[in-house]
Design a protein around this motif. Structure first.
Motif, short mmCIF file in Angstrom:
data_model
loop_
_atom_site.label_atom_id
_atom_site.label_comp_id
_atom_site.label_asym_id
_atom_site.label_seq_id
_atom_site.Cartn_x
_atom_site.Cartn_y
_atom_site.Cartn_z
N PRO A 1 5.80 -20.11 3.39
CA PRO A 1 4.84 -20.25 4.48
C PRO A 1 3.55 -20.92 4.03
N ASP A 2 2.80 -21.43 4.99
CA ASP A 2 1.50 -22.03 4.68
C ASP A 2 0.51 -20.97 4.21
N ILE A 3 0.63 -19.77 4.75
CA ILE A 3 -0.38 -18.73 4.53
C ILE A 3 0.30 -17.41 4.18
N ILE A 4 -0.28 -16.70 3.20
CA ILE A 4 0.12 -15.33 2.89
C ILE A 4 -1.02 -14.40 3.31
N LEU A 5 -0.73 -13.46 4.21
CA LEU A 5 -1.69 -12.46 4.64
C LEU A 5 -1.32 -11.13 4.02
N ALA A 6 -2.30 -10.46 3.43
CA ALA A 6 -2.03 -9.19 2.76
C ALA A 6 -3.01 -8.12 3.25
N ASP A 7 -2.47 -7.04 3.77
CA ASP A 7 -3.28 -5.94 4.28
C ASP A 7 -3.27 -4.80 3.26
N GLU A 8 -4.36 -4.64 2.53
CA GLU A 8 -4.49 -3.61 1.48
C GLU A 8 -3.27 -3.63 0.55
N PRO A 9 -2.96 -4.76 -0.08
CA PRO A 9 -1.73 -4.86 -0.87
C PRO A 9 -1.67 -3.97 -2.10
N THR A 10 -2.83 -3.46 -2.53
CA THR A 10 -2.85 -2.56 -3.70
C THR A 10 -3.22 -1.13 -3.31
N GLY A 11 -3.30 -0.88 -2.00
CA GLY A 11 -3.79 0.41 -1.52
C GLY A 11 -2.97 1.61 -1.96
N ASN A 12 -1.66 1.43 -2.16
CA ASN A 12 -0.79 2.54 -2.55
C ASN A 12 -0.32 2.43 -4.01
N LEU A 13 -1.04 1.63 -4.81
CA LEU A 13 -0.62 1.40 -6.18
C LEU A 13 -1.65 1.94 -7.17
N ASP A 14 -1.16 2.31 -8.36
CA ASP A 14 -2.09 2.71 -9.42
C ASP A 14 -2.76 1.47 -10.01
N LYS A 15 -3.68 1.71 -10.93
CA LYS A 15 -4.48 0.61 -11.47
C LYS A 15 -3.63 -0.44 -12.16
N GLU A 16 -2.63 -0.01 -12.93
CA GLU A 16 -1.79 -0.95 -13.67
C GLU A 16 -0.98 -1.84 -12.72
N ASN A 17 -0.36 -1.22 -11.71
CA ASN A 17 0.44 -2.01 -10.78
C ASN A 17 -0.43 -2.86 -9.86
N SER A 18 -1.63 -2.37 -9.55
CA SER A 18 -2.56 -3.19 -8.77
C SER A 18 -2.89 -4.48 -9.51
N ALA A 19 -3.12 -4.36 -10.82
CA ALA A 19 -3.43 -5.53 -11.64
C ALA A 19 -2.27 -6.51 -11.65
N LYS A 20 -1.04 -5.98 -11.71
CA LYS A 20 0.15 -6.84 -11.72
C LYS A 20 0.29 -7.60 -10.40
N VAL A 21 0.06 -6.89 -9.29
CA VAL A 21 0.17 -7.53 -7.98
C VAL A 21 -0.90 -8.60 -7.82
N MET A 22 -2.12 -8.30 -8.25
CA MET A 22 -3.20 -9.29 -8.14
C MET A 22 -2.92 -10.51 -9.02
N SER A 23 -2.37 -10.27 -10.20
CA SER A 23 -2.02 -11.38 -11.09
C SER A 23 -0.96 -12.27 -10.44
N LEU A 24 0.00 -11.64 -9.76
CA LEU A 24 1.05 -12.39 -9.07
C LEU A 24 0.47 -13.21 -7.92
N LEU A 25 -0.44 -12.62 -7.14
CA LEU A 25 -1.05 -13.35 -6.03
C LEU A 25 -1.87 -14.54 -6.55
N GLN A 26 -2.58 -14.34 -7.65
CA GLN A 26 -3.36 -15.43 -8.24
C GLN A 26 -2.44 -16.55 -8.72
N ARG A 27 -1.31 -16.18 -9.29
CA ARG A 27 -0.36 -17.19 -9.76
C ARG A 27 0.23 -17.97 -8.58
N LEU A 28 0.53 -17.28 -7.49
CA LEU A 28 1.04 -17.95 -6.29
C LEU A 28 -0.01 -18.91 -5.74
N ASN A 29 -1.28 -18.49 -5.76
CA ASN A 29 -2.35 -19.35 -5.30
C ASN A 29 -2.48 -20.61 -6.16
N GLN A 30 -2.35 -20.43 -7.47
CA GLN A 30 -2.42 -21.57 -8.38
C GLN A 30 -1.27 -22.54 -8.15
#
Length: 232
Positions: free
Chosen positions: A169-198
């Motif tokens: 898709p042209d756009i990825i919308l994320a509603d609280e994508p780390t809201g139910n995750l611990d700190k380690e998994n939140s970091a992994k998800v954010m790293s993945l989103l940053q890589r997709l953006n790159q």
């Protein structure tokens, strides 16, 4: 050679959303203006009840607007019928939810391919290739035949991201994508989103977490239905 100007994918002009309960009218979104262009990575922060999720649902064509103008990928959404909106949403938007929204009695692969059900022109070979590519992108190919209940929260969110990107898709919308995750998994998800953006994906996230919001180069604040751009 002149560099091409990035296309505006999301263009909100004085968008409002009102909810009416009995004789009481509640203004969830007040005259919001927002422009997101190709390749942007933006966050909208705000406390619970500030209107940020309602705004994201308007952007994702899950909520109608009460006033204003919204153009998505150059299409004036207020002039489209419901079927046209569904096609536009499926083609141009990938959704990531806080609660993952995976279907428990479907395998990982079956969950990921759900957005493809509207594309009747895909061959079974192309279908399989898209699922394989999406799961490989998020590092979950080895779990293709597993069920959501067999996965950790972080793994379920990665599957949800694979589902969001399978249609490219042209756009990825994320509603609280780390809201139910611990700190380690939140970091992994954010790293993945940053890589997709790159890699070229345009990403818009709403969050109440200031640490997550501050990871984005473009940041907005939502207060009592009012959206404002932050200078970072």
């Amino acid at each position: 050679m002149q560099k091409s100007v990035p296309r505006t994918l999301i263009n909100l002009q004085n968008v409002s959303k009102n909810f009416v309960s009995g004789k009481v009218s509640y203004h969830a979104v007040r005259n919001a203006n927002l422009q997101i262009t190709e390749g942007d990575m933006a966050s909208i922060r705000g406390t619970s009840g500030s209107g940020k999720t309602t705004l994201l649902c308007i952007i994702g064509l899950l909520e109608s607007l009460s006033g204003g103008q919204y153009d998505l990928c150059d299409f004036p959404t207020t002039q489209l019928k419901e079927k046209q909106l569904s096609i536009l949403r499926n083609k141009n938007i990938g959704w990531i939810f806080q609660n993952f929204n995976l279907i428990n009695d479907l395998t990982v692969a079956q969950n990921v391919c759900a957005p493809l059900r509207y594309n009747k022109s895909l061959s079974s070979k192309a279908y399989t290739a898209l699922v394989t590519d999406a799961l490989t992108e998020v590092g979950m190919l080895e779990k293709a035949n597993a069920f959501p209940s067999q996965l950790s929260g972080g793994q379920q969110q990665r599957v949800a991201i694979a589902r969001a990107i399978i249609n490219k898709p042209d756009i990825i919308l994320a509603d609280e994508p780390t809201g139910n995750l611990d700190k380690e998994n939140s970091a992994k998800v954010m790293s993945l989103l940053q890589r997709l953006n790159q890699s070229g994906a345009t990403i818009l996230v709403v969050t109440h977490d200031l640490d997550i919001a501050n990871m984005f180069p473009i940041q907005y604040q939502m207060d009592d239905g009012t959206l404002s751009r932050l200078h970072v």
